[in-house]
Scaffold this motif. Sequence first.
Motif, short mmCIF file in Angstrom:
data_model
loop_
_atom_site.label_atom_id
_atom_site.label_comp_id
_atom_site.label_asym_id
_atom_site.label_seq_id
_atom_site.Cartn_x
_atom_site.Cartn_y
_atom_site.Cartn_z
N VAL A 129 13.23 -44.95 -23.70
CA VAL A 129 13.93 -43.85 -23.03
C VAL A 129 14.82 -44.42 -21.92
N ALA A 130 16.13 -44.20 -22.05
CA ALA A 130 17.08 -44.65 -21.03
C ALA A 130 16.86 -43.82 -19.77
N THR A 131 16.54 -44.49 -18.68
CA THR A 131 16.12 -43.79 -17.46
C THR A 131 16.89 -44.33 -16.26
N SER A 132 17.81 -43.52 -15.74
CA SER A 132 18.58 -43.92 -14.56
C SER A 132 17.84 -43.61 -13.27
N GLY A 133 16.90 -42.66 -13.36
CA GLY A 133 16.25 -42.14 -12.16
C GLY A 133 16.87 -40.83 -11.71
N GLY A 134 17.98 -40.44 -12.36
CA GLY A 134 18.63 -39.17 -12.03
C GLY A 134 17.88 -37.99 -12.63
N MET A 135 18.35 -36.81 -12.30
CA MET A 135 17.66 -35.58 -12.68
C MET A 135 17.51 -35.46 -14.19
N ASP A 136 18.56 -35.69 -14.95
CA ASP A 136 18.52 -35.49 -16.40
C ASP A 136 17.48 -36.40 -17.06
N PHE A 142 6.33 -44.08 -25.59
CA PHE A 142 7.64 -44.52 -25.13
C PHE A 142 7.53 -45.45 -23.93
N ALA A 143 8.61 -46.20 -23.71
CA ALA A 143 8.78 -47.04 -22.53
C ALA A 143 10.08 -46.64 -21.86
N LEU A 144 10.24 -47.04 -20.60
CA LEU A 144 11.47 -46.76 -19.87
C LEU A 144 12.39 -47.97 -19.89
N GLY A 146 17.65 -48.88 -4.86
CA GLY A 146 16.70 -47.79 -4.65
C GLY A 146 16.38 -47.06 -5.94
N ASP A 147 17.40 -46.87 -6.78
CA ASP A 147 17.18 -46.25 -8.10
C ASP A 147 16.23 -47.10 -8.93
N GLU A 148 16.49 -48.42 -8.94
CA GLU A 148 15.65 -49.34 -9.71
C GLU A 148 14.19 -49.27 -9.25
N ASN A 149 13.99 -49.32 -7.93
CA ASN A 149 12.62 -49.28 -7.39
C ASN A 149 11.93 -47.96 -7.70
N PHE A 150 12.70 -46.86 -7.67
CA PHE A 150 12.14 -45.55 -7.96
C PHE A 150 11.62 -45.49 -9.40
N VAL A 151 12.44 -45.97 -10.35
CA VAL A 151 12.03 -45.96 -11.77
C VAL A 151 10.82 -46.86 -11.98
N LYS A 152 10.83 -48.04 -11.39
CA LYS A 152 9.71 -48.97 -11.54
C LYS A 152 8.43 -48.39 -10.95
N GLU A 153 8.54 -47.73 -9.82
CA GLU A 153 7.36 -47.14 -9.19
C GLU A 153 6.82 -45.97 -10.01
N TYR A 154 7.73 -45.16 -10.55
CA TYR A 154 7.31 -44.04 -11.40
C TYR A 154 6.57 -44.57 -12.63
N LYS A 195 5.00 -47.40 -12.98
CA LYS A 195 3.72 -47.98 -12.58
C LYS A 195 2.68 -46.90 -12.32
N SER A 196 3.06 -45.86 -11.60
CA SER A 196 2.11 -44.81 -11.25
C SER A 196 1.73 -43.95 -12.45
N ASN A 197 2.55 -43.97 -13.51
CA ASN A 197 2.25 -43.19 -14.71
C ASN A 197 1.83 -44.06 -15.89
N ASN A 198 1.61 -45.34 -15.58
CA ASN A 198 1.12 -46.29 -16.60
C ASN A 198 2.06 -46.35 -17.81
N ILE A 199 3.37 -46.46 -17.53
CA ILE A 199 4.39 -46.54 -18.57
C ILE A 199 5.06 -47.91 -18.50
N ILE A 200 5.24 -48.54 -19.63
CA ILE A 200 5.96 -49.82 -19.66
C ILE A 200 7.42 -49.59 -19.25
N CYS A 201 7.95 -50.51 -18.46
CA CYS A 201 9.31 -50.32 -17.95
C CYS A 201 10.11 -51.63 -18.08
N PHE A 202 11.28 -51.54 -18.69
CA PHE A 202 12.19 -52.68 -18.79
C PHE A 202 13.36 -52.46 -17.83
N VAL A 203 13.69 -53.48 -17.06
CA VAL A 203 14.74 -53.37 -16.06
C VAL A 203 15.67 -54.57 -16.17
N THR A 204 16.96 -54.32 -15.99
CA THR A 204 17.93 -55.42 -15.96
C THR A 204 18.99 -55.14 -14.92
#
Length: 438
Positions: free
Chosen positions: A23-30, A45-47, A61-69, A71-80
Amino acid sequence: MFINFQNHIQKNFSFLQDKKLLVATSGGMDSMVLVHLFQKLQFKFALAHCNFQLREKESDGDENFVKEYAKSNNIICFVTKFDTEKYSQEHKLSTQVAARNLRYNWFNEVLEHENFDYIVTAHHADDVAETFMINLSRGTGLDGLTGIPSQNGTIIRPMLPFSRKEIEDYVSENDLQWREDSSNASDKYLRNKIRHHIVPVFKEINSSFLQSFQNTLEHLNQEQSLVNDAVQMVYEKIVSEENGQLKIDISGLVEYKNYKAYLYQWLYKYGFSAWEDIYSLIVAQSGKQIFSENYILLKDRDYLILFRKENDHFEEIIINSITEKPNFPLKLTLCNLSDISNQLKSVIFVDESKLQFPLTIRKWKEGDYFYPAGMQGKKKVSKYFKDEKFTLFQKHETWILESNNQIVWIIGNRADERFKTENTTQTTIKIAFNEEDI
């Protein structure tokens, strides 16, 4: 919204239930609404988050928000992270196009390397309307007006039926946290101008604008289907495919009053943009060419010929000895004089004593001349091409075999008289060309 979304998934995307999704996740509302909906539906799914580094600390800040979300929801997250500005300058792209290219290229890499099945994005109904107006403002064919597809290969867009207002209401009802992109408030980008100043006017005129717009898109897509059928029918009548090129019969084409529309449908995917120049090729002199980034459209007598620009990995090839295997479909072997049979254009026999190594394989150039086998005197290669009625495409594809600055063979076409075998020849070299390997 959740019930409507659940029904939409069951009706149109039930195959996602057991798939591995990114799931493509910017951290924005949508995107955060999409993540929340997928959590409720218990999808696997993973982020995937891209930091384009365009808004300094805000991007981090957006990157940290997605990573923290995650982590707290036990979802795998890929960041670049991307140096988007550098990429856009190097490739001469707008910042938005550069970001899009970087994003989808990376998504596909993760998809492949991590064995995901689909990429899921949070595009919604307002995005579709905005994209339609962007394309309309720039000038486009019917393809540019038929909306964003709900599925395009491995890309899934399950939120297209839902408006920004529905998404905002869902956020409020579920008290979701998300990050606001400050650039969304700026009118620097065309999309934002349309979002802030044009779409609201349509919604004011018609409170059901988005639904009416979706109905219009359905009609346009049906009409696009009819166009596709007609385009294919005419294509089969007047276009032939030969040796990697398309040949369009001009006399057959102009029988159709709307032939420009057919040309557009056949050629736009090859990157052409100078449409008036292309349409003018119909009455242009033979030899006129139009270029896109990777293709050439040539007027050649009674045809328009489309072929890919040649991306040679070499300007010339050197053959140092008869035993060498060149990086070219040319094979040199010794043979007995009694074995000579010279009925194929793809084979010549030469007297070894007349060759001087190294040999060179290169493209022909203006001023080249040779002594055609079986004839007296020399002839310019360009005159040979004219007499043999070579198209510009054929000329472009023709290679020369050369020994000590003398043409031995117009490869695959005509040998040179000076190198032929004779009764006194002691050693014969057979040179064979496999055109299918080019």
